[in-house]
Design a protein around this motif. Structure first.
Motif, PDB file in Angstrom:
ATOM      1  N   TRP A 191       0.834  -1.201   0.000  1.00 26.67           N
ATOM      2  CA  TRP A 191       0.000   0.000   0.000  1.00 26.67           C
ATOM      3  C   TRP A 191       0.871   1.254   0.000  1.00 26.67           C
ATOM      4  N   TYR A 192       1.878   1.281   0.866  1.00 31.84           N
ATOM      5  CA  TYR A 192       2.757   2.460   0.943  1.00 31.84           C
ATOM      6  C   TYR A 192       3.594   2.621  -0.322  1.00 31.84           C
ATOM      7  N   TYR A 193       3.976   1.502  -0.929  1.00 31.95           N
ATOM      8  CA  TYR A 193       4.731   1.559  -2.187  1.00 31.95           C
ATOM      9  C   TYR A 193       3.880   2.186  -3.291  1.00 31.95           C
ATOM     10  N   LEU A 194       2.648   1.718  -3.431  1.00 31.26           N
ATOM     11  CA  LEU A 194       1.767   2.256  -4.464  1.00 31.26           C
ATOM     12  C   LEU A 194       1.414   3.706  -4.190  1.00 31.26           C
ATOM     13  N   SER A 195       1.207   4.031  -2.910  1.00 28.98           N
ATOM     14  CA  SER A 195       0.930   5.422  -2.551  1.00 28.98           C
ATOM     15  C   SER A 195       2.115   6.320  -2.911  1.00 28.98           C
ATOM     16  N   LEU A 209       8.289  10.246  -0.708  1.00 29.65           N
ATOM     17  CA  LEU A 209       9.501   9.785  -0.050  1.00 29.65           C
ATOM     18  C   LEU A 209       9.183   9.155   1.302  1.00 29.65           C
ATOM     19  N   GLU A 210       8.279   9.777   2.039  1.00 27.60           N
ATOM     20  CA  GLU A 210       7.882   9.241   3.343  1.00 27.60           C
ATOM     21  C   GLU A 210       7.278   7.846   3.200  1.00 27.60           C
ATOM     22  N   ALA A 215       7.479   1.750   3.256  1.00 27.22           N
ATOM     23  CA  ALA A 215       7.384   0.447   2.594  1.00 27.22           C
ATOM     24  C   ALA A 215       8.663  -0.355   2.793  1.00 27.22           C
ATOM     25  N   VAL A 216       9.806   0.306   2.640  1.00 28.61           N
ATOM     26  CA  VAL A 216      11.102  -0.369   2.801  1.00 28.61           C
ATOM     27  C   VAL A 216      11.301  -0.812   4.250  1.00 28.61           C
ATOM     28  N   TYR A 225      10.999  -2.250  -3.868  1.00 25.02           N
ATOM     29  CA  TYR A 225      10.883  -1.050  -3.038  1.00 25.02           C
ATOM     30  C   TYR A 225      12.232  -0.348  -2.908  1.00 25.02           C
ATOM     31  N   LEU A 226      13.285  -1.128  -2.755  1.00 25.06           N
ATOM     32  CA  LEU A 226      14.622  -0.548  -2.622  1.00 25.06           C
ATOM     33  C   LEU A 226      15.032   0.206  -3.886  1.00 25.06           C
ATOM     34  N   ARG A 227      14.714  -0.361  -5.052  1.00 24.28           N
ATOM     35  CA  ARG A 227      15.052   0.314  -6.312  1.00 24.28           C
ATOM     36  C   ARG A 227      14.310   1.631  -6.416  1.00 24.28           C
ATOM     37  N   THR A 228      13.038   1.645  -5.991  1.00 23.96           N
ATOM     38  CA  THR A 228      12.259   2.873  -6.049  1.00 23.96           C
ATOM     39  C   THR A 228      12.813   3.929  -5.103  1.00 23.96           C
TER      40      THR A 228
END
Length: 231
Positions: A191-195, A209-210, A215-216, A225-228
């Motif tokens: 959810w946090y990644y998509l947000s 960024l937050e 997510a990480v 997630y790390l790549r993003t």
């Protein structure tokens, strides 16, 4: 590690006889069509098998009999879209030897939060929990991150609002993606990644960024997630 495992399992799969592949494909088909998620789905996203991949014709036939909307993928550059299959759909063979629908002969899949979608995807390696290693192209990776309810041979269904949000993001409809996420009951790492992706698309870099950091922190080993976060 991933490359070695992919090579090892594909070698075993490629060594199966035609008869063995037919038997195993039938077993997978029977397990998929017996799923409650298959029965409940309105839309089925399938794939056209190549080489030693499991056949999907049985799933297609059952889905068609149940009057479900069926879509097949087409690779467009570094992305992949799904196109509706009907009697008017025309096909062509891609550079990878895959039978793909012609975009001009049908319609592209556009997500709706009210859709119940079942994704049946190919892959090189699957474990008993449904985790997947693909072929390295990353085309199916966005679908592989969702929490699975049941999995057989690469089928999964996750949080419908997170699925819808991801599809909205792919079409750069970031505001609609955030609206879909607000309806998701689970605030997990996905959810946090998509947000983060949606907020970044809207120019909300501080929130983006937050949320990608959140997510990480929840899934520190997730390479996506790390790549993003590093971008």
């Amino acid at each position: 590690m991933k490359k070695e495992l992919r090579k090892e399992i594909l070698a075993k799969r490629n060594a199966l006889s035609k008869q063995e592949r037919c038997v195993k494909s039938e077993e997978i088909t029977n397990k998929v069509i017996a799923l409650e998620t298959f029965a409940q789905s309105d839309i089925v996203l399938l794939y056209a098998p190549i080489k030693s991949e499991a056949e999907t014709q049985g799933i297609f036939s059952e889905a068609k009999k149940m009057r479900k909307d069926i879509y097949y993928p087409r690779v467009l550059g570094e992305q992949m879209e799904f196109y509706h299959i009907n009697e008017r759909t025309e096909y062509e063979i891609s550079a990878y030897g895959i039978c793909e629908p012609k975009p001009e002969s049908t319609k592209v899949y556009e997500p709706d939060k009210d859709d119940t979608v079942l994704v049946v995807m190919p892959g090189a390696v699957f474990d008993k929990d449904g985790n997947r290693i693909g072929y390295g192209g990353g085309y199916y990776d966005p679908f592989g991150g969702y929490r699975q309810q049941q999995s057989y041979g690469g089928t999964q269904q996750g949080d419908q609002y997170q699925q819808a949000a991801y599809q909205y993001i792919r079409f750069r409809r970031y505001r609609e993606a955030l609206n879909a996420l607000q309806n998701s009951s689970e605030r997990n790492a996905r959810w946090y990644y998509l947000s983060a992706l949606a907020n970044d698309g809207l120019g909300n870099q501080v929130t983006a960024l937050e949320h990608i950091r959140r997510a990480v922190s929840m899934e520190p080993d997730n390479q996506e997630y790390l790549r993003t976060l590093d971008m």
